[in-house]
Enzyme design. Structure first.
Site, PDB file in Angstrom:
ATOM      1  N   ASN A 145      42.543  38.122  37.243  1.00 40.99           N
ATOM      2  CA  ASN A 145      40.975  38.509  36.963  1.00 40.99           C
ATOM      3  C   ASN A 145      41.210  39.978  36.453  1.00 40.99           C
ATOM      4  OD1 ASN A 145      41.960  39.259  39.491  1.00 40.99           O
ATOM      5  ND2 ASN A 145      39.720  39.393  40.555  1.00 40.99           N
TER       6      ASN A 145
ATOM      7  N   CYS B  47      37.373  39.854  43.534  1.00 38.12           N
ATOM      8  CA  CYS B  47      37.396  39.808  45.047  1.00 38.12           C
ATOM      9  C   CYS B  47      36.274  40.713  45.814  1.00 38.12           C
ATOM     10  CB  CYS B  47      38.707  40.588  45.364  1.00 38.12           C
ATOM     11  SG  CYS B  47      39.145  42.170  44.860  1.00 38.12           S
TER      12      CYS B  47
ATOM     13  N   GLU C  60      46.305  42.231  49.000  1.00 36.59           N
ATOM     14  CA  GLU C  60      45.024  42.120  48.651  1.00 36.59           C
ATOM     15  C   GLU C  60      44.498  41.072  48.438  1.00 36.59           C
ATOM     16  OE1 GLU C  60      43.107  44.812  48.566  1.00 36.59           O
ATOM     17  OE2 GLU C  60      44.740  46.806  48.983  1.00 36.59           O
TER      18      GLU C  60
ATOM     19  N   GLU D 107      45.197  49.819  48.712  1.00 38.07           N
ATOM     20  CA  GLU D 107      45.850  50.616  47.290  1.00 38.07           C
ATOM     21  C   GLU D 107      44.975  51.533  47.314  1.00 38.07           C
ATOM     22  OE1 GLU D 107      46.153  46.713  44.889  1.00 38.07           O
ATOM     23  OE2 GLU D 107      48.010  47.552  44.904  1.00 38.07           O
TER      24      GLU D 107
HETATM   25  P1  NAD Z   1      46.890  33.298  43.166  1.00 37.42           P
HETATM   26  O1  NAD Z   1      47.069  33.567  44.567  1.00 37.42           O
HETATM   27  O2  NAD Z   1      46.886  31.814  42.731  1.00 37.42           O
HETATM   28  O3  NAD Z   1      47.909  33.955  42.333  1.00 37.42           O
HETATM   29  C1  NAD Z   1      48.153  35.486  42.446  1.00 37.42           C
HETATM   30  C2  NAD Z   1      49.495  35.741  42.065  1.00 37.42           C
HETATM   31  O4  NAD Z   1      50.555  35.045  42.912  1.00 37.42           O
HETATM   32  C3  NAD Z   1      49.871  34.920  40.531  1.00 37.42           C
HETATM   33  O5  NAD Z   1      50.745  35.853  39.967  1.00 37.42           O
HETATM   34  C4  NAD Z   1      50.818  33.662  41.098  1.00 37.42           C
HETATM   35  O6  NAD Z   1      51.601  33.287  39.862  1.00 37.42           O
HETATM   36  C5  NAD Z   1      51.530  34.024  42.132  1.00 37.42           C
HETATM   37  N1  NAD Z   1      51.731  33.171  42.901  1.00 37.42           N
HETATM   38  C6  NAD Z   1      51.357  32.106  43.286  1.00 37.42           C
HETATM   39  N2  NAD Z   1      52.013  31.469  44.156  1.00 37.42           N
HETATM   40  C7  NAD Z   1      52.906  32.176  44.513  1.00 37.42           C
HETATM   41  C8  NAD Z   1      53.780  31.963  45.816  1.00 37.42           C
HETATM   42  N3  NAD Z   1      54.152  30.849  46.380  1.00 37.42           N
HETATM   43  N4  NAD Z   1      54.695  32.999  46.153  1.00 37.42           N
HETATM   44  C9  NAD Z   1      54.701  34.340  45.258  1.00 37.42           C
HETATM   45  N5  NAD Z   1      53.631  34.389  44.297  1.00 37.42           N
HETATM   46  C10 NAD Z   1      53.011  33.471  44.024  1.00 37.42           C
HETATM   47  O7  NAD Z   1      45.136  33.994  42.763  1.00 37.42           O
HETATM   48  P2  NAD Z   1      44.636  34.098  41.445  1.00 37.42           P
HETATM   49  O8  NAD Z   1      44.172  32.859  41.183  1.00 37.42           O
HETATM   50  O9  NAD Z   1      45.518  34.720  40.319  1.00 37.42           O
HETATM   51  O10 NAD Z   1      43.661  35.294  41.607  1.00 37.42           O
HETATM   52  C11 NAD Z   1      42.511  35.022  42.214  1.00 37.42           C
HETATM   53  C12 NAD Z   1      42.458  35.461  43.823  1.00 37.42           C
HETATM   54  O11 NAD Z   1      43.212  36.900  43.624  1.00 37.42           O
HETATM   55  C13 NAD Z   1      41.135  35.426  44.365  1.00 37.42           C
HETATM   56  O12 NAD Z   1      41.261  35.010  45.703  1.00 37.42           O
HETATM   57  C14 NAD Z   1      40.853  36.990  44.508  1.00 37.42           C
HETATM   58  O13 NAD Z   1      39.881  37.187  45.606  1.00 37.42           O
HETATM   59  C15 NAD Z   1      42.198  37.722  44.796  1.00 37.42           C
HETATM   60  N6  NAD Z   1      41.980  38.961  44.536  1.00 37.42           N
HETATM   61  C16 NAD Z   1      41.894  40.144  45.391  1.00 37.42           C
HETATM   62  C17 NAD Z   1      41.965  41.463  44.992  1.00 37.42           C
HETATM   63  C18 NAD Z   1      41.785  42.451  45.942  1.00 37.42           C
HETATM   64  O14 NAD Z   1      42.043  43.654  45.645  1.00 37.42           O
HETATM   65  N7  NAD Z   1      41.463  42.258  47.223  1.00 37.42           N
HETATM   66  C19 NAD Z   1      41.674  41.746  43.541  1.00 37.42           C
HETATM   67  C20 NAD Z   1      41.985  40.748  42.659  1.00 37.42           C
HETATM   68  C21 NAD Z   1      42.045  39.321  42.996  1.00 37.42           C
END
Ligand code: NAD
Length: 486
Positions: free
Chosen positions: A156, A287, A253, A466
Site C-alpha cells: 500500500n 493501516c 507494523e 518506526e
Molecule cells: P501481507 O501481510 O499480505 O503482506 C506483507 C508482506 O509480507 C508482503 O511482502 C508479503 O509478500 C509478505 N509475506 C506474506 N506471507 C509471508 C510469510 N508467511 N512470511 C513472511 N512474509 C510474508 O500484507 P499486504 O496485503 O501486503 O498489506 C496490507 C496489510 O498491511 C494491512 O493489514 C495493513 O493494515 C498492513 N499495514 C500496516 C502498516 C503499519 O504501519 N502498521 C502500514 C502499511 C500496511
C-alpha cells in the site's frame, strides 16, 4: 507500455548488481486499466540465500558498519538528494504499479526522501549512557549495529515503507535484505539502484522481489539477526513464529481498525473532512485509515450529512490525472474481498449511506465507490475486521465513557482521532484509548509531518515503533562495558 516507465528494474538486486532474468517471470498489472505494465523476475530460493550471504559478508567484513557515523550520514543525505532527483520516475512507478493517485505518489516520494534526510543526521545523536554503578567501576554502554536485517514491506505504501526501514537500518550500520510485496516491487527496485549509485557498499542493501516463501525464508534464516515487517496481522503472526526458532529481534507494523471519535461540540465540518480523507485516502488501503466513525448520538445526523457532502468532493479516476483523489484498489482479488465484505453487510441489514459498488463510469479497473454504512453495531464485522478498502461505518455513542469503551473494543490498537472543542475531554479520551497513536482535532499526515515521532501500534497492531529517534533502538544492540578503576 513497459517502455514508458523510466527507471524500470525487474530483477533481484543482490550484492551490488541486478541479477539476470531467471526462469519464471510474473506480470504486473496496472490496477486502473488491467494492462500489463512489466514482467518481474521473482527471486529464487538460491538467490535469497545468496543475498543473505552477501549481506552477512558485507556486515561481518565490510566498511559500512565500521564507518564513522557522520560519514554514513553523508551517504544518507546523498540518497535523499538522489531520491529527489528521480522523484518523477519513482512517483510514476508508484502510480502505475500501485494505482496511487499521482499527487499522493509524489507526496510519498517526498516523504521517503525526508526520512533519509532525517536519519542522515540522527545516528550521531543516538548513543550510549554512562551509568554510575559504583565508585570503583566505570560503566558505560555502546550502541552497535544489530547486524543483518530482513525488511518485509506491503503493497500500500511500497516506497515509504522501504524508506522507513532502510534509512534507520543504514544509519545504524546494518546490512539488509529487503523483500517488497510481489504486487508492487518496482519503486523499491529503483530505490536499490539509487542507493547503490550513492556509494553504499555492495551487499549492504539487497532487494528480492518475491512472495510468502521468500518472506518465510528470511524470517527463519539463522544468518538474519532481526526482522522488521509491515503487513497484515495474520502474516505478522507467521513471521513471529518463523523468527522464534533463531531468536531474532522482531518489529511488526500490522493492521488497524481505527476509530474517529466525534463529540457533538466538535467542528463537524472539519471533522468530516478529516474523517473522509482518512477513511478514503489511498482508497482506504491504509493501516491508519479511520474506518469506524464513533459519533455522539445528538450529532449523528449532521455528521453523516457532512461526510456525504465531503465524499462528493472526492474525484475518482485515473491515478495519472493530477486532479484524482481516489484511485483503484490494488487487484481484482482485493476488489472482490472488499465487495464481499460490503455485500455481506448489506445483506445483513446494515443501512448503506453511500457507495457500495463499482462507479457507473468506470467499467474497467479495480475502482470502488467510497462506501459508508450508518448505524453499525459495535459487534458487526464492519466494526471488527480490517476491510482495507474505501469502506467505513458510523456507530452512535452516548457518553465519554461509552466512546472510550467502543474505541477500545477492538483487537487492533494502531491509530485514532478525537474531535471535541472541550480540550480537557479530548485529552482524557486521547489518554484512555489503547492505540499507539491518536490525533486530537486534526489529522497529521504520517508521510509528511510526523517523521520525528514514533509510529506503531498497541495490541494486535504490532510490536515496536518506526520513525523518530526510537526506531534506531531496533537497529542497534546495546553493549555494557565495565572498567575496573581500582
Ligand atoms: P501481507 O501481510 O499480505 O503482506 C506483507 C508482506 O509480507 C508482503 O511482502 C508479503 O509478500 C509478505 N509475506 C506474506 N506471507 C509471508 C510469510 N508467511 N512470511 C513472511 N512474509 C510474508 O500484507 P499486504 O496485503 O501486503 O498489506 C496490507 C496489510 O498491511 C494491512 O493489514 C495493513 O493494515 C498492513 N499495514 C500496516 C502498516 C503499519 O504501519 N502498521 C502500514 C502499511 C500496511
Amino acid at each position: 507500455m513497459t517502455a514508458a516507465l523510466p527507471g524500470l528494474r525487474t530483477t533481484p538486486f543482490i550484492d551490488g548488481a541486478f541479477a539476470d532474468v531467471g526462469g519464471a517471470v510474473e506480470s504486473l498489472l496496472d490496477p486502473a486499466t488491467g494492462d500489463v505494465i512489466a514482467s518481474v523476475s521473482p527471486a529464487s530460493e538460491a538467490q535469497a540465500v545468496a543475498a543473505i550471504g552477501a549481506a552477512r559478508r558485507a556486515f561481518d567484513h565490510g566498511d559500512w558498519p565500521r564507518m564513522p557515523v557522520f560519514e554514513r550520514g553523508q551517504v544518507l543525505a546523498a540518497i535523499a538528494d538522489a531520491i529527489r532527483a528521480r522523484a518523477e520516475d519513482l512517483a510514476l512507478l508508484e502510480c502505475v504499479n500501485g494505482g496511487k493517485p499521482l499527487t499522493g505518489a509524489r507526496r510519498e516520494v517526498a516523504g521517503a526522501a525526508k526520512v533519509f534526510t532525517y536519519y542522515a543526521g540522527a545516528m550521531d545523536k543516538f548513543y550510549g549512557d554512562t551509568i554510575p554503578v559504583s565508585e570503583t567501576l566505570l560503566n558505560f554502554t555502546l550502541r552497535e549495529p544489530l547486524g543483518v536485517v530482513a525488511l518485509i514491506t506491503p503493497w500500500n505504501f511500497p516506497l515509504l515503507a522501504a524508506a522507513w526501514k532502510l534509512a534507520p537500518a543504514l544509519a545504524a550500520g546494518c546490512a539488509s535484505v529487503l523483500k517488497p510485496s510481489p504486487l508492487t516491487p518496482l519503486s523499491t527496485l529503483l530505490l536499490a539502484e539509487i542507493i547503490e549509485s550513492c556509494g553504499v557498499p555492495k551487499g549492504i542493501v539487497n532487494v528480492l522481489p518475491g512472495g510468502a516463501a521468500i518472506g518465510e525464508l528470511l524470517a527463519s534464516h539463522a544468518a538474519i539477526d532481526g526482522i522488521s515487517f509491515t503487513g497484515s496481522t495474520a502474516t505478522g503472526v507467521a513471521v513471529m513464529r518463523a523468527a522464534a526458532g533463531t531468536i531474532k529481534t522482531v518489529a511488526l507494523e500490522l493492521g488497524g481498525k481505527n476509530a474517529c471519535i466525534v463529540f457533538d461540540d466538535a467542528d463537524l465540518a472539519r471533522a468530516a473532512k478529516a474523517a473522509v480523507s482518512s477513511a478514503f485516502g489511498n482508497a482506504g488501503q491504509s493501516c491508519s485509515a479511520r474506518s469506524r466513525f464513533l459519533v455522539q448520538r445528538s450529532a449523528v445526523a449532521a455528521f453523516t450529512e457532512a461526510v456525504v457532502d465531503e465524499i462528493a468532493h472526492l474525484k475518482l479516476g485515473s491515478p495519472l490525472d493530477p486532479a484524482t483523489t481516489l484511485g483503484p484498489l490494488i487487484s481484482v482479488e482485493h476488489w472482490n474481498r472488499v465487495d464481499r465484505a460490503v455485500q455481506a453487510a448489506v445483506q445483513g441489514g446494515a443501512p448503506l449511506v453511500a457507495g457500495g459498488r463499482r462507479p457507473d463510469d468506470q467499467k474497467t479497473g479495480n475502482f470502488y465507490l467510497p462506501t459508508v454504512f450508518g448505524d453499525v453495531s459495535p459487534d458487526h464485522p464492519l466494526s471488527r475486521d480490517e476491510v482495507f478498502g474505501p469502506v467505513c461505518g458510523i456507530t452512535a455513542f452516548d457518553s465519554e465513557a461509552d466512546a472510550i469503551r467502543l474505541a477500545n473494543a477492538s483487537d487492533y490498537g494502531l491509530n485514532g482521532s478525537v474531535w471535541s472543542r472541550d480540550l480537557g475531554r479530548a485529552l482524557r479520551v486521547a489518554k484512555a484509548v489503547r492505540t499507539g497513536m491518536v490525533a486530537v482535532n486534526g489529522l497529521p499526515s504520517a508521510s509528511s509531518t510526523s517523521l520525528f515521532a514514533p509510529f506503531g501500534g498497541y495490541k494486535r497492531s504490532g510490536l515496536g515503533r518506526e520513525l523518530g529517534i526510537n526506531a534506531l533502538a531496533f537497529y542497534t544492540e546495546v553493549k555494557t562495558v565495565t572498567v575496573d578503576l581500582s
